[in-house]
Design a protein around this motif. Structure first.
Motif, PDB file in Angstrom:
ATOM      1  N   VAL A  96       1.062   3.881  -3.283  1.00 21.44           N
ATOM      2  CA  VAL A  96       0.703   5.297  -3.189  1.00 21.44           C
ATOM      3  C   VAL A  96       1.893   6.172  -3.578  1.00 21.44           C
ATOM      4  O   VAL A  96       1.751   7.154  -4.323  1.00 21.44           O
ATOM      5  N   THR A 130      -9.260   7.769  -0.095  1.00 24.98           N
ATOM      6  CA  THR A 130      -7.983   8.379   0.282  1.00 24.98           C
ATOM      7  C   THR A 130      -7.188   8.883  -0.914  1.00 24.98           C
ATOM      8  O   THR A 130      -6.562   9.944  -0.849  1.00 24.98           O
ATOM      9  N   LEU A 131      -7.206   8.140  -2.017  1.00 27.66           N
ATOM     10  CA  LEU A 131      -6.378   8.515  -3.166  1.00 27.66           C
ATOM     11  C   LEU A 131      -6.812   9.823  -3.824  1.00 27.66           C
ATOM     12  O   LEU A 131      -6.024  10.439  -4.548  1.00 27.66           O
ATOM     13  N   GLN A 160       0.831  -1.204   0.000  1.00 27.57           N
ATOM     14  CA  GLN A 160       0.000   0.000   0.000  1.00 27.57           C
ATOM     15  C   GLN A 160       0.865   1.254   0.000  1.00 27.57           C
ATOM     16  O   GLN A 160       0.648   2.191  -0.773  1.00 27.57           O
ATOM     17  N   GLU A 161       1.849   1.283   0.882  1.00 18.42           N
ATOM     18  CA  GLU A 161       2.710   2.457   0.985  1.00 18.42           C
ATOM     19  C   GLU A 161       3.483   2.691  -0.305  1.00 18.42           C
ATOM     20  O   GLU A 161       3.575   3.822  -0.795  1.00 18.42           O
ATOM     21  N   ASP A 190      -2.871   7.930   5.475  1.00 22.61           N
ATOM     22  CA  ASP A 190      -1.985   7.058   4.693  1.00 22.61           C
ATOM     23  C   ASP A 190      -1.290   7.816   3.573  1.00 22.61           C
ATOM     24  O   ASP A 190      -0.197   7.426   3.141  1.00 22.61           O
ATOM     25  N   VAL A 191      -1.927   8.876   3.073  1.00 22.72           N
ATOM     26  CA  VAL A 191      -1.358   9.617   1.931  1.00 22.72           C
ATOM     27  C   VAL A 191      -0.929  11.023   2.343  1.00 22.72           C
ATOM     28  O   VAL A 191      -0.740  11.886   1.498  1.00 22.72           O
ATOM     29  N   HIS A 241       1.865  12.716   0.536  1.00 22.19           N
ATOM     30  CA  HIS A 241       1.769  12.823  -0.925  1.00 22.19           C
ATOM     31  C   HIS A 241       0.599  13.680  -1.395  1.00 22.19           C
ATOM     32  O   HIS A 241       0.313  13.732  -2.597  1.00 22.19           O
ATOM     33  N   ARG A 242      -0.077  14.338  -0.485  1.00 22.72           N
ATOM     34  CA  ARG A 242      -1.238  15.132  -0.897  1.00 22.72           C
ATOM     35  C   ARG A 242      -0.815  16.250  -1.842  1.00 22.72           C
ATOM     36  O   ARG A 242       0.227  16.874  -1.668  1.00 22.72           O
ATOM     37  N   SER A 280      -9.263   2.937  -0.464  1.00 20.99           N
ATOM     38  CA  SER A 280      -8.392   3.821  -1.242  1.00 20.99           C
ATOM     39  C   SER A 280      -9.194   4.668  -2.222  1.00 20.99           C
ATOM     40  O   SER A 280      -8.714   5.690  -2.697  1.00 20.99           O
ATOM     41  N   ALA A 312       2.087   8.899  -6.638  1.00 20.41           N
ATOM     42  CA  ALA A 312       2.449  10.281  -6.349  1.00 20.41           C
ATOM     43  C   ALA A 312       3.688  10.706  -7.137  1.00 20.41           C
ATOM     44  O   ALA A 312       3.744  11.830  -7.663  1.00 20.41           O
ATOM     45  N   LEU A 330      -4.448  12.840  -3.631  1.00 23.14           N
ATOM     46  CA  LEU A 330      -3.237  12.991  -4.449  1.00 23.14           C
ATOM     47  C   LEU A 330      -3.449  13.951  -5.604  1.00 23.14           C
ATOM     48  O   LEU A 330      -2.478  14.477  -6.159  1.00 23.14           O
TER      49      LEU A 330
END
Length: 303
Positions: free
Chosen positions: A29, A63-64, A25-26, A185-186, A189-190, A60, A33, A67
């Protein structure tokens, strides 16, 4: 596949499946990014994300979305059914919040957030376990569901966690912040990309992929292209074995959650594209792809 190959030396020595998933997952993402940042460096005009025929997956889809913009993202309002499977999810979130409060020593900023959400989930649990109201009318007549007092749904935070709010981003303790907002989690990378975004969907786009489309559309991050999505909606927020009917032995699964759009509608209605590009009889996939790109090219003129 290339990412999995590169990660294999770590994955093969991982301590259990949970660690493998966290590593994947890490890295996944971070890979997305990095690609988006490279697009910015290359002065790419727009990003097109294709979730056509995508059946979904996990959270996700919420959450995604972070990005693709440097602005705050509002998650969907989540409601759970007043049923055994709904109670399971509510109980899990209550226990996670309670654990963060009692065992992880939250600071003065985090404690009120955790306390408020623990109280809210305790109330939701009580409501979900209270005597059921009569819903027999659904088998007898068609009525406006939203106008009914008896819906057997209880508030359950958001699709991004109990409290998906920018205030959580300012908490230093990652574990505590993540108990409130899964988009942590992100966090690193936002805003990897903050230019024009287009999202391609079709009738086989469902579940978490629909959530992704709804978050991008409702937050003004992307223009959605294609045809209406499949309308799977929220689906399941906790593991559930299908119920078996005693006489026919048919097995039945009923979704245990509802995600509400910014306008209050249910995602189960499907995501309607901003730019409709339907299939044509006898048209090849290549020809339709070219039509999609032509529509996007014309729309980009507005920027």
């Amino acid at each position: 596949p290339g990412l999995c190959h590169r990660l294999w030396p770590q994955l093969r020595h991982a301590d259990g499946v949970r660690t493998m998933r966290a590593t994947l997952q890490e890295a996944w993402v971070a890979e997305i990014a990095a690609t988006l940042r490279r697009f910015r460096q290359q002065a790419v005009d727009a990003v097109l994300v294709d979730v056509g025929t995508n059946p979904g997956g996990d959270d996700s889809g919420d959450t995604l979305a972070r990005l693709f913009t440097d602005q705050p993202v509002r998650s969907a309002t989540l409601q759970m059914s007043a049923s055994g499977t709904g109670v399971d999810y509510l109980q899990e979130q209550f226990e996670r919040l309670d654990d963060a409060l009692t065992r992880h020593h939250p600071d003065a900023r985090a404690r009120p957030m955790l306390t408020q959400q623990r109280t809210a989930f305790a109330a939701a649990l009580r409501a979900a376990q209270s005597p059921a109201c009569d819903l027999s009318w659904v088998w007898q007549t068609q009525q406006d569901w939203s106008a009914q007092r008896c819906r057997r749904l209880v508030a359950a935070g958001t699709s991004g966690g109990p409290l998906a709010d920018p205030a959580v981003d300012r908490l230093d303790d990652f574990l505590i912040a993540h108990r409130l907002d899964w988009a942590q989690d992100v966090r690193a990378h936002r805003g990897a990309w903050h230019g024009p975004v287009y999202l391609l969907i079709d009738g086989k786009t469902s579940s978490s992929a629909e959530m992704f489309a709804a978050r991008l559309q409702d937050n003004g991050i992307a223009r959605v292209v294609g045809t209406r999505s499949g309308g799977y909606g929220c689906g399941f927020m906790s593991a559930e074995s299908p119920a078996e009917l005693p006489n026919s032995h048919l097995r039945v699964r009923i979704p245990n959650c509802v995600r509400l759009r910014a306008d209050g509608s249910d995602e189960v209605a499907g995501i309607v594209p901003d730019l409709a590009v339907g299939a044509r009889a006898g048209e090849s996939a290549r020809a339709r792809a070219q039509r999609v790109l032509d529509v996007i090219d014309l729309d980009l003129a507005r920027y």
